[in-house]
Design a protein around this motif. Structure first.
Motif, short mmCIF file in Angstrom:
data_model
loop_
_atom_site.label_atom_id
_atom_site.label_comp_id
_atom_site.label_asym_id
_atom_site.label_seq_id
_atom_site.Cartn_x
_atom_site.Cartn_y
_atom_site.Cartn_z
N MET A 36 59.12 64.96 24.75
CA MET A 36 60.23 65.37 25.59
C MET A 36 60.02 66.76 26.18
O MET A 36 60.49 67.04 27.26
N TRP A 37 59.29 67.63 25.47
CA TRP A 37 59.07 68.99 25.95
C TRP A 37 58.39 68.99 27.31
O TRP A 37 58.66 69.84 28.15
N TRP A 38 57.50 68.03 27.52
CA TRP A 38 56.73 68.01 28.76
C TRP A 38 57.61 67.69 29.97
O TRP A 38 57.28 68.10 31.09
N ILE A 39 58.69 66.98 29.77
CA ILE A 39 59.62 66.73 30.88
C ILE A 39 60.23 68.05 31.33
O ILE A 39 60.29 68.34 32.54
N TYR A 40 60.67 68.87 30.36
CA TYR A 40 61.23 70.18 30.70
C TYR A 40 60.16 71.08 31.34
O TYR A 40 60.45 71.84 32.26
N ALA A 41 58.94 70.99 30.84
CA ALA A 41 57.86 71.80 31.41
C ALA A 41 57.57 71.38 32.85
O ALA A 41 57.35 72.24 33.73
N LEU A 42 57.58 70.07 33.12
CA LEU A 42 57.37 69.60 34.50
C LEU A 42 58.53 70.02 35.41
O LEU A 42 58.31 70.42 36.56
#
Length: 137
Positions: free
Chosen positions: A1-7
């Motif tokens: 899920m962190w990568w969605i926020y990073a994107l």
């Protein structure tokens, strides 16, 4: 899920560069930074208040206040220099050079936080540094 926020962060950071380049066209870059900061102030406090997250302020340690303050100072200086660079240069050059911060963060995380870095992350940081040098020179 962190990568969605990073994107999402990367997407909005790219919009920031485009909007900022247009916004600094006819205004002093320091004033532009001050205006941007006011907007961010209202947005950040609005979210914290709406979610009821300001209750925890009384429990923050002195260390937390110091390092969040230093982080805010570094952010402010970063924005001042970023807007000045955008005012003087092309957004297609300034924004990628600004992302050298990714490689610098990896290096500083090893020095100050004693984090271990994978070969993949080290290679990525090296490529970012090389790409930045290509853009500058």
């Amino acid at each position: 899920m962190w990568w969605i926020y990073a994107l999402l962060s990367a997407f909005f950071a790219s919009l920031t560069a485009i909007f900022a380049k247009i916004g600094v066209k006819d205004v002093n870059s320091d004033l532009a930074t001050a205006i941007r900061t006011i907007v961010i102030l209202f947005v950040a406090w609005g979210i914290a208040l709406a979610r009821g997250e300001v209750k925890g302020m009384a429990e923050l340690s002195k260390n937390t206040w110091i390092f969040l303050g230093l982080s805010g100072l570094a952010t402010g200086l970063s924005w001042i220099f970023y807007y000045k660079a955008l005012q003087m240069g092309k957004v297609s050059q300034v924004a990628p050079v600004d992302k050298l911060s990714v490689a610098l963060t990896i290096i500083l995380s090893v020095i100050f936080l004693k984090e271990t870095v994978s070969l993949k992350a080290a290679l990525g940081a090296g490529l970012i540094i090389c790409g930045t040098l290509v853009l500058i020179f």
